[in-house]
Structure formats: structure tokens, C-alpha cells
Design a protein around this motif. Structure first.
Motif, short mmCIF file in Angstrom:
data_model
loop_
_atom_site.label_atom_id
_atom_site.label_comp_id
_atom_site.label_asym_id
_atom_site.label_seq_id
_atom_site.Cartn_x
_atom_site.Cartn_y
_atom_site.Cartn_z
N GLN A 1 0.83 -1.20 0.00
CA GLN A 1 0.00 0.00 0.00
C GLN A 1 0.86 1.25 0.00
N GLN A 2 1.94 1.24 0.78
CA GLN A 2 2.85 2.39 0.81
C GLN A 2 3.46 2.60 -0.57
N GLN A 3 3.90 1.53 -1.21
CA GLN A 3 4.50 1.64 -2.54
C GLN A 3 3.49 2.14 -3.56
N ASP A 4 2.23 1.73 -3.42
CA ASP A 4 1.18 2.17 -4.32
C ASP A 4 0.98 3.69 -4.21
N VAL A 5 0.90 4.20 -2.97
CA VAL A 5 0.72 5.64 -2.75
C VAL A 5 1.94 6.40 -3.26
N LEU A 6 3.14 5.97 -2.87
CA LEU A 6 4.36 6.65 -3.30
C LEU A 6 4.50 6.64 -4.81
N GLY A 7 4.21 5.50 -5.43
CA GLY A 7 4.30 5.40 -6.89
C GLY A 7 3.36 6.37 -7.58
N PHE A 8 2.15 6.50 -7.08
CA PHE A 8 1.19 7.44 -7.66
C PHE A 8 1.68 8.87 -7.53
N LEU A 9 2.12 9.23 -6.32
CA LEU A 9 2.59 10.60 -6.09
C LEU A 9 3.79 10.93 -6.98
N GLU A 10 4.74 10.00 -7.07
CA GLU A 10 5.92 10.22 -7.91
C GLU A 10 5.55 10.32 -9.38
N ALA A 11 4.69 9.41 -9.86
CA ALA A 11 4.29 9.40 -11.26
C ALA A 11 3.58 10.69 -11.66
N ASN A 12 2.86 11.28 -10.72
CA ASN A 12 2.12 12.52 -11.01
C ASN A 12 2.87 13.77 -10.55
N LYS A 13 4.13 13.58 -10.19
CA LYS A 13 5.01 14.68 -9.79
C LYS A 13 4.39 15.54 -8.69
N ILE A 14 3.78 14.87 -7.71
CA ILE A 14 3.19 15.54 -6.56
C ILE A 14 4.23 15.52 -5.44
N GLU A 15 4.60 16.71 -4.97
CA GLU A 15 5.59 16.79 -3.90
C GLU A 15 5.04 16.18 -2.61
N PHE A 16 5.89 15.47 -1.90
CA PHE A 16 5.47 14.87 -0.64
C PHE A 16 6.68 14.66 0.25
N GLU A 17 6.40 14.46 1.51
CA GLU A 17 7.43 14.12 2.47
C GLU A 17 7.03 12.80 3.10
N GLU A 18 7.89 11.83 2.99
CA GLU A 18 7.63 10.51 3.57
C GLU A 18 8.19 10.49 4.98
N LYS A 19 7.39 10.02 5.94
CA LYS A 19 7.85 9.92 7.32
C LYS A 19 7.87 8.46 7.73
N ASP A 20 9.04 7.99 8.11
CA ASP A 20 9.22 6.60 8.51
C ASP A 20 8.87 6.47 9.99
N ILE A 21 7.79 5.73 10.29
CA ILE A 21 7.39 5.58 11.69
C ILE A 21 8.02 4.34 12.32
N ALA A 22 8.63 3.49 11.50
CA ALA A 22 9.27 2.29 12.05
C ALA A 22 10.60 2.63 12.70
N ALA A 23 11.32 3.55 12.12
CA ALA A 23 12.67 3.85 12.59
C ALA A 23 12.75 5.15 13.40
N ASN A 24 11.65 5.89 13.48
CA ASN A 24 11.71 7.19 14.13
C ASN A 24 10.55 7.35 15.12
N GLU A 25 10.85 7.36 16.38
CA GLU A 25 9.84 7.46 17.43
C GLU A 25 9.07 8.78 17.36
N GLU A 26 9.76 9.88 17.01
CA GLU A 26 9.08 11.18 16.88
C GLU A 26 8.00 11.13 15.81
N ASN A 27 8.31 10.52 14.66
CA ASN A 27 7.32 10.39 13.58
C ASN A 27 6.15 9.52 14.02
#
Length: 94
Positions: free
Chosen positions: A4-30
Motif C-alpha cells: 500500500q505504501q509503494q502504491d501511494v508513493l508510486g502514484f505521487l511520484e508518477a504525477n510529480k506531486i511533492e510529498f514528504e515521507e515519514k518513517d514511523i518504524a525507525a523514528n519514534e518522533e514520527n
């Protein structure tokens, strides 16, 4: 979750929509930020909300199912709170 994450990221990248990805697995603050910013009525009955979750700045937009539905209805830009580029069919409103 990964698909699901790859699906969302792929769509955003393909449509050149700027985004910031936040990794919640490796970052407690996120992880803490996401838990605090997902509205009560959008949280699971037990446990923590699982990714992917979409936000526009700190405004909660929805989970993968909401994103998928918006994409199926050609309403992703409206879902994301963005103005669609001219001639884009994904700019129709919900």
C-alpha cells in the motif's frame, strides 16, 4: 502495508506531486506525531493506526482505503487538497 505504501508513493511520484515521507518504524518522533494527528474516529478500535496515512501538513486526509477510493473516482487532487494541473482528469471533485 508495504504494498500500500509503494502504491501511494508510486502514484505521487508518477504525477510529480511533492510529498514528504515519514518513517514511523525507525523514528519514534514520527510515530508519536502520527498517533497524535490521526483523529479519534479514524483510529482502530484497538492498537495504533497503521500506515500509510496521508496528511496535508498536519491536516489528516485519510488512510489507504480513502486514497484508493479517491483514485478510483479520479478525485485524488481534491482528496489531497491540491489544485489539479490543467487538463488533468484526476482533478475532479468528490
Amino acid at each position: 502495508i508495504k504494498k500500500q505504501q509503494q502504491d501511494v508513493l508510486g502514484f505521487l511520484e508518477a504525477n510529480k506531486i511533492e510529498f514528504e515521507e515519514k518513517d514511523i518504524a525507525a523514528n519514534e518522533e514520527n510515530r508519536k506525531w502520527m498517533r497524535e494527528n490521526v483523529p479519534e474516529d479514524s483510529r482502530p478500535a484497538s492498537g495504533n493506526p497503521l500506515p500509510p496515512r496521508l496528511f496535508n501538513d498536519s491536516r489528516y486526509l485519510g488512510d489507504y482505503d480513502a486514497f484508493f477510493e479517491a483514485r478510483e473516482n479520479n478525485a485524488v487532487y481534491a482528496f489531497l487538497g491540491l489544485t489539479a494541473p490543467p487538463g488533468s482528469k484526476v482533478g475532479e471533485h468528490l
